[in-house]
Design an enzyme around this catalytic site. Structure first.
Site, PDB file in Angstrom:
ATOM      1  CG  ASP A 172      -9.405   0.725   5.388  1.00 26.77           C
ATOM      2  OD1 ASP A 172      -9.035   0.458   4.241  1.00 26.77           O
ATOM      3  OD2 ASP A 172      -8.825   0.328   6.421  1.00 26.77           O
ATOM      4  CE  LYS A 208      -3.870  -2.351   2.147  1.00 27.76           C
ATOM      5  NZ  LYS A 208      -4.517  -2.810   3.380  1.00 27.76           N
ATOM      6  CD  GLN A 261      -3.218  -4.055   6.739  1.00 30.77           C
ATOM      7  OE1 GLN A 261      -3.101  -3.118   5.945  1.00 30.77           O
ATOM      8  NE2 GLN A 261      -3.874  -5.165   6.430  1.00 30.77           N
TER       9      GLN A 261
END
Ligand code: NAP
Length: 285
Positions: free
Chosen positions: A84, A17, A61
């Protein structure tokens, strides 16, 4: 990027990422915490991160180490920096089909891959460019009217939100889970099959209708340690009209959608800053 602990899979995901973020011109900030951090201390750190003036979007994460409550952490981060799209507010806007809000990244990636499959089908029907990728983005949104989509999995991360996005495109959607009786029979009726189960190669050829589009979200370690999806690729691929590989299918699209969400939050922040500057000028402040 916020990483708690040192789970090797998470480390490799955030590395990817961050490298995509850098390649596309984002400034990235890396926050790492020990797996032994307390919920309370981590929440305090997240409050500081969300207020950082140079940060538009935050990726926490997942999964976080045992003992930490990820729902509470996502809530503390708040919806403003939710790149997200997993904050309850954004799960709600996704459910309601409201535009202009981040949506969960993996479901967005799944929909982009379905759009790509339809685009390729239309190219095949009209010309000899079937292997080309489209020159412009975004792709035309496929209308799934009259099609049956089956989603295997009902998690808040993938199964539920992707079902809402399929419904929004007019598909008739069935959601299967661990309590479903004869999931293979239901799955074999799907025109579009999304597998988000987390069971290595569960979906065999008998689960798949001939000509279906198959999107494999799963990322699992097979018995030899190799990365495999939820779908038995070699058996299923000959039956379907399009199928995504693991690795290399949904994973990279999830990362792309994280960049898209972050950029859109950035654009919104710029617009808000400009509008408040104009208001201040009007008031003569
Ligand atoms: P999860 O929270 O564990 O959910 C799995 C779902 O599958 C649950 O709803 C479960 O049902 C259902 N299920 C389990 N066994 C089943 C069976 N035998 N038949 C039918 N349904 C079954 O997992 P997740 O977070 O959604 O992730 C799913 C997979 O996608 C994992 O391999 C994960 O690593 C991968 N993933 C990939 C990406 C990416 O970017 N490519 C992103 C996210 C996740 P119950 O609800 O009844 O337990």
């Amino acid at each position: 990027v916020v990483l708690v602990g040192d789970n090797p899979a998470s480390l490799s995901y955030i590395k990817r990422k961050e490298s995509v973020a850098e390649a596309t011109g984002f400034a990235t900030f890396d926050f790492r915490f020990s797996a032994s951090i307390s919920q309370c201390d981590l929440e305090g750190e997240l409050r500081l991160i969300r207020e950082h003036p140079e940060i538009d979007g935050v990726l926490l994460q997942l999964p976080v180490p045992k003992g930490l409550n990820s729902d509470a952490l996502i809530a503390v981060l708040g919806s403003d920096v939710d790149a997200d799209g997993l904050h309850p507010f954004h799960q709600g806007t996704t459910l309601l089909g409201l535009d202009g809000h981040p949506r969960p990244c993996t479901p967005l990636g799944v929909m982009a891959l379905i759009d790509l499959a339809f685009w390729k089908r239309s190219q095949k029907a009209s010309a000899d460019h079937e292997n080309d990728f489209p020159a412009t983005w975004p792709l035309p949104r496929a209308d799934l009217s009259g099609l049956h989509a089956v989603v295997i999995g009902r998690s808040a991360l993938v199964g539920k939100p992707v079902s809402m996005l399929l419904l929004e495109r007019n598909a008739s959607v069935s959601i299967l889970h661990s309590r479903t009786v004869k999931p293979d029979v239901m799955s074999s009726q799907a025109d579009i099959l999304v597998a988000a189960v987390g069971q290595p190669e569960l979906v065999g050829a008998n689960w798949v209708k001939s000509g279906a589009i198959v999107i494999d979200v799963g990322i699992n370690r097979g018995p030899t340690g190799k990365l495999v999806g939820d779908v038995l690729f070699d058996q299923v691929a000959p039956r379907c009209s399009a199928i995504t590989p693991v690795p290399g299918g949904v994973g990279p699209m999830t990362v792309a959608m994280l960049m898209k969400n972050t950029f859109e939050i950035f654009e919104r922040n710029i617009a808000q800053a400009e509008s408040s500057e104009q208001t201040s000028k009007k008031r003569g402040e």
